[in-house]
Scaffold this motif. Sequence first.
Motif, PDB file in Angstrom:
ATOM      1  N   SER A   8       0.928  -1.228   0.144  1.00 23.51           N
ATOM      2  CA  SER A   8       0.102   0.016  -0.070  1.00 23.51           C
ATOM      3  C   SER A   8       0.851   1.303   0.048  1.00 23.51           C
ATOM      4  O   SER A   8       0.589   2.186  -0.829  1.00 23.51           O
ATOM      5  CB  SER A   8      -1.067  -0.073   1.325  1.00 23.51           C
ATOM      6  N   SER A  11       2.601   1.612  -3.562  1.00 18.61           N
ATOM      7  CA  SER A  11       1.753   2.193  -4.506  1.00 18.61           C
ATOM      8  C   SER A  11       1.449   3.529  -4.427  1.00 18.61           C
ATOM      9  O   SER A  11       1.404   4.311  -5.243  1.00 18.61           O
ATOM     10  CB  SER A  11       0.388   1.255  -4.278  1.00 18.61           C
ATOM     11  N   ARG A  12       1.341   4.036  -3.050  1.00 22.32           N
ATOM     12  CA  ARG A  12       1.241   5.537  -2.637  1.00 22.32           C
ATOM     13  C   ARG A  12       2.353   6.313  -3.117  1.00 22.32           C
ATOM     14  O   ARG A  12       2.004   7.442  -3.991  1.00 22.32           O
ATOM     15  CB  ARG A  12       0.595   5.834  -1.245  1.00 22.32           C
ATOM     16  N   SER A  14       4.540   5.359  -5.346  1.00 23.78           N
ATOM     17  CA  SER A  14       4.829   5.438  -6.799  1.00 23.78           C
ATOM     18  C   SER A  14       3.810   6.448  -7.565  1.00 23.78           C
ATOM     19  O   SER A  14       4.312   7.043  -8.562  1.00 23.78           O
ATOM     20  CB  SER A  14       4.592   3.943  -7.423  1.00 23.78           C
ATOM     21  N   GLU A  15       2.583   6.679  -6.926  1.00 25.41           N
ATOM     22  CA  GLU A  15       1.699   7.360  -7.634  1.00 25.41           C
ATOM     23  C   GLU A  15       2.049   8.909  -7.196  1.00 25.41           C
ATOM     24  O   GLU A  15       2.266   9.948  -8.377  1.00 25.41           O
ATOM     25  CB  GLU A  15       0.276   7.285  -6.947  1.00 25.41           C
ATOM     26  N   GLU A  16       2.449   9.176  -6.284  1.00 24.41           N
ATOM     27  CA  GLU A  16       3.266  10.455  -5.773  1.00 24.41           C
ATOM     28  C   GLU A  16       4.408  11.124  -6.833  1.00 24.41           C
ATOM     29  O   GLU A  16       4.492  11.864  -7.182  1.00 24.41           O
ATOM     30  CB  GLU A  16       3.621  10.526  -4.265  1.00 24.41           C
ATOM     31  N   LEU A  18       5.024   9.617  -9.767  1.00 22.80           N
ATOM     32  CA  LEU A  18       4.655   9.731 -11.022  1.00 22.80           C
ATOM     33  C   LEU A  18       4.175  11.260 -11.319  1.00 22.80           C
ATOM     34  O   LEU A  18       4.473  11.795 -12.188  1.00 22.80           O
ATOM     35  CB  LEU A  18       3.425   8.627 -11.479  1.00 22.80           C
ATOM     36  N   GLU A  19       3.194  11.547 -10.292  1.00 21.40           N
ATOM     37  CA  GLU A  19       2.646  12.987 -10.418  1.00 21.40           C
ATOM     38  C   GLU A  19       3.620  14.013 -10.356  1.00 21.40           C
ATOM     39  O   GLU A  19       3.553  15.081 -10.997  1.00 21.40           O
ATOM     40  CB  GLU A  19       1.627  13.277  -9.221  1.00 21.40           C
ATOM     41  N   GLU A  22       5.554  14.153 -13.765  1.00 20.90           N
ATOM     42  CA  GLU A  22       4.844  14.601 -14.911  1.00 20.90           C
ATOM     43  C   GLU A  22       4.460  16.011 -14.774  1.00 20.90           C
ATOM     44  O   GLU A  22       4.519  16.701 -15.752  1.00 20.90           O
ATOM     45  CB  GLU A  22       3.573  13.636 -14.911  1.00 20.90           C
TER      46      GLU A  22
END
Length: 104
Positions: A8, A11-12, A14-16, A18-19, A22
């Motif tokens: 968990s 995942s959090r 990796s999302e952070e 990526l944002e 980008e």
Amino acid sequence: MTQNSTVSEASRLSEELLEEIEMGKSTLTLIAMKASRLARLMGDSDTQEILMYEANGYPHKNGAQNQEMWRLAGIAGRTFLKKMRKGRRGTTAILTQSSSSKWK
């Protein structure tokens, strides 16, 4: 940390990451440090070390790196063949410490 909470958190994170990549919200140094943390959470010690070295510089003593640094530099794609004297070829690497301004 339990396996479920580790996944968990990874995942959090990796999302952070990526944002931030980008949207250009962070410096490359901070991104490398967070990516190193993600590698640690995923159990990838080589990538964890490489990313810390990319953020902070590869350690050396009297201008020379040890065998482990060469191994990690090879994984990171920092080694290359270079023509030496008398037509010989040798492996060299670029392992200088990155300055903060270079990574921004």
